[in-house]
Design an enzyme around this catalytic site. Structure first.
Site, PDB file in Angstrom:
ATOM      1  N   SER A 264      36.675  37.324  42.602  1.00  0.00           N
ATOM      2  CA  SER A 264      37.026  38.736  41.834  1.00  0.00           C
ATOM      3  C   SER A 264      38.482  38.676  41.723  1.00  0.00           C
ATOM      4  O   SER A 264      39.197  38.023  42.303  1.00  0.00           O
ATOM      5  CB  SER A 264      36.688  40.026  42.538  1.00  0.00           C
ATOM      6  N   ASP A 265      38.858  39.364  40.675  1.00  0.00           N
ATOM      7  CA  ASP A 265      40.454  39.713  40.411  1.00  0.00           C
ATOM      8  C   ASP A 265      40.720  40.804  41.765  1.00  0.00           C
ATOM      9  O   ASP A 265      39.832  41.201  42.308  1.00  0.00           O
ATOM     10  CB  ASP A 265      40.737  40.335  39.131  1.00  0.00           C
ATOM     11  N   TRP A 266      41.977  40.678  42.083  1.00  0.00           N
ATOM     12  CA  TRP A 266      42.369  41.296  43.132  1.00  0.00           C
ATOM     13  C   TRP A 266      42.171  42.711  42.995  1.00  0.00           C
ATOM     14  O   TRP A 266      42.685  43.653  42.250  1.00  0.00           O
ATOM     15  CB  TRP A 266      43.955  41.197  43.412  1.00  0.00           C
ATOM     16  N   GLY A 267      41.162  43.028  43.845  1.00  0.00           N
ATOM     17  CA  GLY A 267      40.779  44.565  43.950  1.00  0.00           C
ATOM     18  C   GLY A 267      39.755  44.819  42.480  1.00  0.00           C
ATOM     19  O   GLY A 267      39.454  45.917  42.463  1.00  0.00           O
ATOM     20  N   GLY A 268      39.427  43.810  42.202  1.00  0.00           N
ATOM     21  CA  GLY A 268      38.157  44.157  40.976  1.00  0.00           C
ATOM     22  C   GLY A 268      36.858  44.064  41.497  1.00  0.00           C
ATOM     23  O   GLY A 268      36.208  43.948  40.388  1.00  0.00           O
TER      24      GLY A 268
END
Ligand code: BGC
Length: 763
Positions: A264-268
């Site tokens: 995932s993208d960071w926090g996504g």
């Protein structure tokens, strides 16, 4: 008979439909060479060990299984330099000395080289530095299509064109992976705006999605065997990218045969069950959804252990394809080394775009001229600034240093900054200002601006020539927010007008990663150059081009519009949608940064507009496809860039009279350097359809090549266009389909400078 025919047609249709969405013939992926070993490893793993591999362990690490000799997976930003070492679970630096890396030219600069070979070299250099630092996976290349000229990450991305983006993505990916590091293609998919990237839902038709936005990802997966993919923050057609069954399972894995891992993208990440089932392997950087929640989901039967095993398998494939760097070998030597610095120079020197030149360039140094070098970007470094990944670089040669290095005492250089590069709201997203503070700041800023402008005008007045070096910087172009417009920031237009009143001998250099409004500078400048955010060696490369040591050879990877409102998403009212709240990543950082207060902000949005919906109704008409088709004039066309020489294009020929759908068109023509100096020309072939059966943009780039010729030298250039590359995505069949109409080949030096044409028959 009639019935038979109908049945045959029906069967053919069914087969087509079935094959359309199903797996390709398995590719010979390096990821598929350890399946037995992986079976054995998975058998020995506990459920807890498996789940521990599926989320972040630290900010840039996900776990292996020590007991079984499976090393942790170490990630690094990417995409234009290896990020400094951070403390575990924090955004604070670790404070090492050896982690100083090379700053490479950013994405749009790399794209301006129009060279797959240079993209490969770039990848090789990035991988070397990643290995020095003990990293397994590089978070790059960043290959979203530059849809809007204001996009905050345009400087990181490659191009508005899917073909150019694809060739560079393939080169970059191969360069990295041939040298023992996995890439992570980002941000999959349609993260083409930064405003509201954490909440926005992109509504797009299948055809534009396939032909434009997914093309670079597909190329890097199917042609370069990319091992990793990062799911974007946004939604696509209603589903978050990190749990998007269509994007992750159906397209990426089933159709393209991707065997690697998706992070995932960071926090996504937004869910547990949907995300794991729909194809996400690793939640980064924490374990909100893929920690205890995932364990519980398996134990309660909501997620089968088979799915967990499959996700672990996909990670292990990458883990076994990439040999971990032994801990004692990481950070032993300083990251930035001469071979990588040379690559940074090479890319920078071939990326610089000469937009306009009345003969004032290259600079004449005879008689020791006095050069007034004006503008804040003369001394601005671009390694850091704004939100998101910066590079703690070993060194960065600014334009002023580059000019001094290369010119020495052959000219008298007087520097004047001209303006102060700071604007309200562009400071730290976490620092709130009181109204009094803001007023005081504004007053001081006004006084400083007047003083700097006065000094600059005085310097210009007594100079033989003015070299203005302005543009944007990393505060202006930043992750997490798009620009409000494309005007030159910090009052540069006004300053240029004042300078032009005292000296008409102006050469303007814009060090920007994205388009600017050129209406003022264009009028007052005798020459106009774009020098990008050009890395550690940027200043040296710029100086070499300005003094004519090398001929400029970069080409625009995007269109420069006359005005922002002309560009497609703006013209159709599809953008901006307004901006709401704080950026998703800024939020993530603020959660773990003591004392940080995320700024709340809202920009006015069009009445009735929904800030969380981005409609791509311009479909495939992105960049030059729009301007050409709509016959809208541009400031400078896609692909444009001059050299210090001249080229003649002659005798266009093809190798056959008729081409079938599996054939390749060989396009040949003669190219001659008719000017006075050696130079490199980037030749481009566009295809225009004649009487097609479906709608097409006016023309599309289908081949290009960088050709080096000495003065007087000529060469036959041959480029290839497979007829298959002319297919369109058929929304009824959900498959690629041929449109075998006649086509016209348009060979030229840019989308706006076609030199030769030829009609080709397809059957
Ligand atoms: C960016 C990614 C980056 C990640 C880790 C995110 O905010 O969108 O491109 O790799 O942070 O730094």
């Amino acid at each position: 008979m009639m019935i038979l025919k109908k049945t045959t047609v029906f069967l053919a249709m069914v087969i087509l439909l079935l094959t359309a969405g199903s797996a390709q013939t398995p590719r010979d992926s390096a990821l598929l060479r350890h399946e037995k070993e992986i079976d054995a490893l998975i058998k020995q793993m506990t459920l807890e060990e498996k789940v521990a591999m599926l989320h972040g362990k630290h900010m840039f690490v996900s776990a292996g299984v020590e007991r079984l000799g499976i090393a942790d997976m170490k990630y690094t930003d990417g995409p234009f330099g290896i990020r400094e070492e951070l403390q575990p679970n924090s955004w604070n630096p670790l404070g090492l000395e050896n982690d100083k890396a090379t700053l490479f030219p950013t994405g749009s600069a790399l794209a301006a080289t129009w060279s797959e070979e240079l993209a490969y070299e770039y990848g090789v250099a990035m991988a070397r530095e990643a290995r020095f630092r003990g990293k397994d996976m590089l978070l790059g290349p960043a290959i979203n299509i530059q849809r809007i000229p204001t996009g905050g990450r345009t400087y990181e991305y490659l191009s508005e064109d899917p073909f150019l983006s694809s060739r560079l993505s393939v080169g970059y990916t191969k360069g990295v992976q041939d040298n023992g590091v996995a890439v992570c293609l980002k941000h999959y998919a349609l993260n083409s705006q930064e405003n509201n990237r954490g909440t926005v839902n992109v509504i797009i038709g299948e055809r534009a999605m396939r032909e434009i936005y997914l093309a670079p990802f597909k190329a890097a997966v199917t042609e370069a065997d990319a091992f990793g993919v990062m799911a974007a923050y946004n939604k696509v057609n209603g589903r978050w990218c990190a749990e998007n069954d269509v994007l992750l399972n159906k397209i990426l894995r089933d159709e393209w045969g991707f065997a690697g891992m998706v992070i995932s993208d960071w926090g996504g990440t937004h869910s547990t069950v949907d995300a794991i089932k729909n194809g996400l392997n690793v939640e980064m950087p924490d374990k909100r959804f893929f920690g205890q929640a995932l364990l519980d989901a398996v134990k309660s039967g909501l997620v089968s252990e088979d799915i967990i095993n499959q996700r672990v398998r996909e990670i292990l494939r990458v883990r076994l394809a990439i040999k971990p760097v032994p801990a004692e070998d990481a950070n032993k030597e300083i990251t930035s080394q001469p071979p990588q610095q040379q690559t940074a120079y090479k890319v920078a020197s071939k990326s610089i775009v000469l937009l306009k030149n009345d003969g004032v360039l290259p600079l004449q140094l005879k008689g020791k001229p006095r050069i007034a070098v004006i503008g804040a970007n003369t001394v601005q470094t671009m390694a850091t600034g704004g939100l998101g990944a910066g590079v703690k670089t070993l060194y960065e040669v600014t334009p002023l240093e580059g000019l001094k290095n290369r010119i020495g005492d052959r000219a008298e250089i007087i520097f004047a900054k001209g303006y102060e590069p700071a604007a309200p709201g562009l400071g730290s997203p976490f620092r709130k200002r009181s109204p009094e503070e803001i007023e005081k700041e504004n007053r001081e800023r006004q006084q400083t601006a007047e003083k700097l402008a006065k000094e600059a005008v005085a310097a210009a007045a007594k100079a033989d020539i003015v070299l203005f070096i302005g543009g944007n910087n990393r505060q202006v172009e930043t992750e997490g927010r798009d620009r409000d417009d494309i005007s030159l920031p910090f009052g540069q237009d006004d300053l240029m007008r004042k300078i032009a009143e005292v000296n008409r001998n102006i050469v303007t250099v814009l060090a920007s990663g994205a388009p600017n409004d050129l209406n003022v500078v264009q009028g007052v400048s005798r020459a106009l150059v774009i020098s990008w955010f050009n890395g550690s060696e940027g200043g040296n490369a710029l100086a070499d081009v300005l003094i004519g040591k090398i001929s400029p050879s970069g080409r625009l990877p995007f269109t420069l519009p006359v005005k922002l409102a002309d560009s497609p998403a703006y013209a159709l009212g599809n953008y901006p949608q307004g901006r709401r709240g704080t950026d998703v990543f800024a939020n993530l950082v603020s959660q773990i940064t003591p004392g940080a207060k995320p700024e709340k902000e809202t920009t006015a949005r069009p009445a009735g507009g929904d800030p969380n919906t981005a409609v791509y109704s311009e479909e495939s008409l992105v960049g030059y496809r729009w301007f050409d088709t709509r016959k809208t004039p541009v400031m400078y066309p896609f692909g444009h860039g001059l050299t210090y020489s001249k080229f003649e294009y002659k005798t266009l020929s093809i190798d056959r009279n008729l081409y079938g759908k599996s054939d390749t068109i060989n396009v040949s023509f003669n190219l001659k350097n008719t000017g006075a100096v050696a130079a490199e020309e980037v030749v481009q072939v566009y295809v225009r359809r004649i009487n097609p059966s479906v709608e097409w943009p006016y023309k599309e780039l289908k081949a290009f090549s960088r050709v080096a010729l000495n003065r007087g030298e000529s060469k036959t250039v041959t480029l290839q266009i497979p007829v298959k590359s002319l297919q369109y995505w058929d929304e009824k069949l959900h498959a690629w389909n041929d449109d075998l109409c006649d086509i016209e080949l348009l060979v030229g030096a840019s989308a706006g400078d076609i030199k030769l044409k030829k009609t080709v028959h397809l059957k």
